[in-house]
Scaffold this motif. Structure first.
Motif, mmCIF file in Angstrom:
data_model
loop_
_atom_site.group_PDB
_atom_site.id
_atom_site.type_symbol
_atom_site.label_atom_id
_atom_site.label_comp_id
_atom_site.label_asym_id
_atom_site.label_seq_id
_atom_site.Cartn_x
_atom_site.Cartn_y
_atom_site.Cartn_z
ATOM 1 N N GLY A 25 -5.541 -6.312 -2.120
ATOM 2 C CA GLY A 25 -6.512 -7.233 -2.292
ATOM 3 C C GLY A 25 -6.122 -8.750 -2.050
ATOM 4 O O GLY A 25 -6.550 -9.517 -1.158
ATOM 5 N N LEU A 26 -4.856 -9.195 -2.561
ATOM 6 C CA LEU A 26 -4.488 -10.327 -2.383
ATOM 7 C C LEU A 26 -4.033 -10.783 -1.262
ATOM 8 O O LEU A 26 -4.333 -11.758 -0.378
ATOM 9 C CB LEU A 26 -3.279 -10.588 -3.465
ATOM 10 C CG LEU A 26 -3.522 -11.172 -4.986
ATOM 11 C CD1 LEU A 26 -2.355 -11.025 -5.647
ATOM 12 C CD2 LEU A 26 -4.260 -12.314 -5.089
ATOM 13 N N LEU A 59 0.772 -1.331 0.125
ATOM 14 C CA LEU A 59 0.000 -0.018 0.049
ATOM 15 C C LEU A 59 0.784 1.256 0.109
ATOM 16 O O LEU A 59 0.433 2.268 -0.700
ATOM 17 C CB LEU A 59 -0.915 -0.020 1.115
ATOM 18 C CG LEU A 59 -2.071 -0.967 0.989
ATOM 19 C CD1 LEU A 59 -2.700 -0.997 2.371
ATOM 20 C CD2 LEU A 59 -3.141 -0.461 -0.116
ATOM 21 N N THR A 60 2.061 1.189 0.680
ATOM 22 C CA THR A 60 2.925 2.314 0.672
ATOM 23 C C THR A 60 3.553 2.548 -0.743
ATOM 24 O O THR A 60 3.410 3.762 -1.025
ATOM 25 C CB THR A 60 4.108 2.127 1.772
ATOM 26 O OG1 THR A 60 3.472 1.872 2.893
ATOM 27 C CG2 THR A 60 5.056 3.279 1.793
ATOM 28 N N ILE A 91 -1.657 6.938 -17.023
ATOM 29 C CA ILE A 91 -1.370 5.546 -16.838
ATOM 30 C C ILE A 91 -0.317 5.138 -15.862
ATOM 31 O O ILE A 91 -0.800 4.176 -15.294
ATOM 32 C CB ILE A 91 -0.420 5.067 -18.456
ATOM 33 C CG1 ILE A 91 -1.398 5.189 -19.477
ATOM 34 C CG2 ILE A 91 0.131 3.786 -18.289
ATOM 35 C CD1 ILE A 91 -0.917 5.089 -21.108
ATOM 36 N N THR A 92 0.650 5.846 -15.523
ATOM 37 C CA THR A 92 1.210 5.362 -14.216
ATOM 38 C C THR A 92 0.703 5.503 -13.087
ATOM 39 O O THR A 92 0.655 4.840 -12.305
ATOM 40 C CB THR A 92 2.595 6.434 -14.148
ATOM 41 O OG1 THR A 92 3.284 6.765 -15.749
ATOM 42 C CG2 THR A 92 3.538 6.075 -13.465
ATOM 43 N N ILE A 93 -0.319 6.581 -12.995
ATOM 44 C CA ILE A 93 -1.034 6.566 -11.721
ATOM 45 C C ILE A 93 -1.994 5.405 -11.534
ATOM 46 O O ILE A 93 -2.448 4.801 -10.568
ATOM 47 C CB ILE A 93 -1.901 7.896 -11.659
ATOM 48 C CG1 ILE A 93 -0.721 9.100 -11.474
ATOM 49 C CG2 ILE A 93 -3.008 7.984 -10.732
ATOM 50 C CD1 ILE A 93 -1.511 10.451 -11.689
ATOM 51 N N ALA A 94 -2.434 5.192 -12.840
ATOM 52 C CA ALA A 94 -3.600 3.775 -12.839
ATOM 53 C C ALA A 94 -2.688 2.741 -12.462
ATOM 54 O O ALA A 94 -3.409 1.963 -11.753
ATOM 55 C CB ALA A 94 -4.258 3.897 -14.262
ATOM 56 N N ILE A 123 -1.718 -1.790 -8.924
ATOM 57 C CA ILE A 123 -0.756 -2.510 -7.942
ATOM 58 C C ILE A 123 -1.350 -2.402 -6.452
ATOM 59 O O ILE A 123 -1.286 -3.447 -5.904
ATOM 60 C CB ILE A 123 0.564 -2.010 -8.054
ATOM 61 C CG1 ILE A 123 1.254 -2.145 -9.153
ATOM 62 C CG2 ILE A 123 1.423 -2.291 -6.776
ATOM 63 C CD1 ILE A 123 2.486 -1.278 -9.709
ATOM 64 N N GLY A 124 -1.938 -1.292 -6.223
ATOM 65 C CA GLY A 124 -2.631 -1.191 -4.764
ATOM 66 C C GLY A 124 -3.552 -2.066 -4.763
ATOM 67 O O GLY A 124 -3.695 -2.697 -3.486
#
Lengths: 253, 384
Positions: free
Chosen positions: B279-280, B23-24, B265-268, B273-274
């Motif tokens: 989630g996983l 998350l970080t 795109i980078t922010i997305a 990834i977050g």
């Protein structure tokens, strides 16, 4: 929240006089079609107030299914089953969970203690679930831990306790909210003979009361002698109910 | 049970740290990229914001970005001055020309010509000399950062940096540095050279239209919106406030350069990834604690209690990950941007945007995990 308060909204009717648990013609199946398995085939079983009843029998005979139905964890397919006059079939999911939390205590085979909570915090969990404040619940947990001989281990994590000590913590957890029915699943199977006897003596000593009943599922013949009555199960049915002496006599013949 | 939920989360150190790191990283990526994007967007209108002496900028209606060479005839200046409510109006020249430094280095510069009489539209801060020095013969004013960078003689190694008093050619006309100014960092990199309007015309090739902007000051008490309407109606030109003109430029750059899509795109990617990591890992955490949740449910914990516990766990991980991520992005961004090379601007929108993104990550993670908790097979508490 006291047990009495939590029961106020639960519709109950008086069960048969003197019976804590009354099961009649209880059936339960799992699966469908060709894979359908009949786990309980019309079980009749009564457990009296102040009685320690043991359910014994071979693996897969339906012991765990029966205590799951009695504790309201599984729904029965047919038959009658009341616990202190309450029929889980008449309760909604939330009300059933609430009733179970207030009236039934559990002792599991693998203890099921939360590994990151101390012994005292584990014992306090049922009270916290019932709405008791954390501080008061943990304080009360130390009192109950004292009754099972673990007053000085309240701050220990489960991983720092032996198997016998963990089971004593689990017993304290099952007793802290003063439930009327205590359900134990193989409480001694993970323990050696001496520790198993100690745990059973403790269970019989601190858990039994005139307004309470105890159901223990076990394979462990070494502890049959602690029971008031023993129900033998086979292939989804209760085949005999009697005192340990009567059961032994049947086996001798 | 909130504290029990947190103890469960914090107690599983490996999973907890993995969750926090995920998350970080996600929050850091979102916050950092959003800050750099904000920085670039801010830089695109920096020159307009630096030039704040007037209330309105009057431009050719077809101009889409302030470096657009769509000029007006100087008669338009008189028409603007005649509009009711205008206190004063001055013209500004702006155009790209080639400069040749003393060692022969050729460098494109943007020459800004200020009204000879008022010198309105000058740079925000003078480092050496005064704006009035522009009235000296051949005078130009240059940016302090450019002297060590694009206006540095670089054809002959070891050539000294230029300074006040040095001469160079602009479009083959000799000029002299009479002052040095400083300004905010800009999106466009060409050195901006200030001179007077009349001198700018001698430097630039002759054209019929030579006024790039008309700066307008409104009379006291004038409603700017009404004044804009009057100027537009009277002249057929477009009058903008500084903020509107800066946004016009920013919007043009965002669209034409594809910067919005690239940063988006980078922010997305950071967001994905977050979501995936949180989630996983949260699902995996719940999966490992299935039996504990089942035991709690058997002991009377209802769905509301269990839902609250999972939400508290996801929320706690989210808050810690958000704090660390935005903190790390902020500190590294500020340290790197101190050198002036990184367009980093963490406005209040960035933490809010990042917080919402991380909140969504945690909600998705919690929902995925809750499905597992709420559909618990309770009878497993009796399984060895």
């Amino acid at each position: 929240m006291s047990t009495a308060t939590s029961n106020q909204n639960i519709a109950t009717r008086p069960g048969p006089v003197g019976l804590a648990v009354h099961c009649k013609g209880v059936t339960k199946h799992f699966g469908k079609g060709d894979s359908k398995v009949l786990a309980l085939r019309g079980v009749d079983l009564d457990i009296k107030y102040g009685e320690l009843m043991m359910l014994v029998g071979p693996s897969g005979c339906g012991k765990t299914t029966l205590i799951s139905v009695i504790a309201g964890i599984l729904d029965r397919d047919a038959g009658e089953c009341t616990v202190f006059g309450a029929d889980f079939a008449n309760l909604s999911g939330g009300a059933r969970t609430k009733w179970r939390g207030a009236n039934i205590g559990f002792v599991f085979q693998q203890f099921n203690l939360l590994p990151t909570l101390t012994a005292a915090e584990n014992v306090a969990v049922p009270l916290m679930i019932l709405g008791e404040g954390r501080h008061a619940a943990v304080k009360r947990a130390y009192d109950v831990l004292a009754t099972v001989g673990l007053a000085d281990r309240g701050k220990s994590l489960p991983s720092q306790l032996s198997g016998g000590q963990q089971q004593r913590v689990a017993i304290a957890r099952a007793l802290i909210h003063q439930p009327r029915l205590i359900v134990c699943d193989e409480p001694t199977s993970a323990l050696d003979a001496v520790t198993g006897h100690t745990v059973m003596r403790l269970l019989k000593g601190v858990a039994m009361a005139q307004d309470r009943a105890l159901v223990i599922v076990t394979h462990d013949a070494r502890i049959f002698g602690f029971a008031d009555r023993v129900a033998s199960m086979n292939d989804g049915s209760v085949v005999s109910v009697g005192t340990p002496a009567e059961l032994e006599a049947v086996h001798r013949h | 049970m909130t504290r029990v939920a947190l103890q469960m989360l914090f107690g599983d150190k490996m999973k907890f740290f993995a969750l926090i790191i995920g998350l970080t990283f996600s929050a850091m990526m979102i916050a950092q990229q959003a800050s750099i994007f904000t920085g670039y967007a801010g830089r695109s209108g920096a020159w307009i914001r630096d030039t704040s002496q007037g209330d309105l900028w009057v431009i050719d209606p077809q101009m889409e970005v302030f470096i657009d060479q769509k000029r007006m005839t100087n008669t338009q200046l008189q028409r603007v001055r005649s509009v009711d409510g205008v206190a004063w109006a001055t013209q500004v020249f702006s155009g790209f020309l080639n400069a040749r430094l003393p060692d022969g280095t050729i460098q494109a510069v943007r020459v800004v010509g200020l009204d000879d009489a008022t010198l309105m539209g000058g740079p925000p801060r003078m480092v050496h000399g005064t704006l009035a020095d522009l009235r000296r013969d051949r005078g130009i004013i240059v940016n302090s950062n450019d002297l060590g960078n694009l206006l540095k003689p670089r054809r002959k190694p070891g050539s000294p940096e230029l300074g006040v008093g040095d001469r160079l050619d602009i479009n083959d006309n000799e000029v002299e540095i009479v002052g040095v100014y400083s300004k905010s960092a800009e999106f466009f990199w060409e050195p901006v050279v200030y001179t007077t309007f009349s001198r700018a015309l001698t430097l630039a090739p002759p054209e019929r239209k030579l006024t790039q902007f008309i700066m307008v000051k409104a009379q006291p008490g004038q409603d700017l919106a009404q004044l804009q309407s009057r100027i537009n109606a009277a002249t057929g030109l477009a009058a903008h406030t500084g903020a509107e003109f800066a946004w016009l430029t920013t919007r043009y750059i965002l669209i034409q350069t594809g910067i919005l899509i690239n940063f988006g795109i980078t922010i997305a990617l950071g967001f994905v990834i977050g979501v995936l990591v949180s989630g996983l890992l949260l699902y995996s955490f719940v999966l490992e604690n299935t039996k504990n949740f089942a035991a709690l449910k058997a002991m009377g914990a209802g769905n509301l209690t269990l839902t609250t516990m999972v939400l508290v766990q996801a929320g706690a991980a989210g808050v810690i990950g958000f704090g660390l991520g935005v903190g790390v992005a902020g500190v590294t961004g500020l340290v790197i941007s101190d050198s002036g090379s990184l367009a980093f601007q963490m406005s209040w929108h960035v933490p809010v945007f990042t917080g919402v993104a991380i909140l969504i990550c945690c909600c998705v993670a919690a929902v995925v995990s809750l499905g597992r908790v709420l559909r618990l097979e309770l009878s497993q508490v009796f399984k060895a």
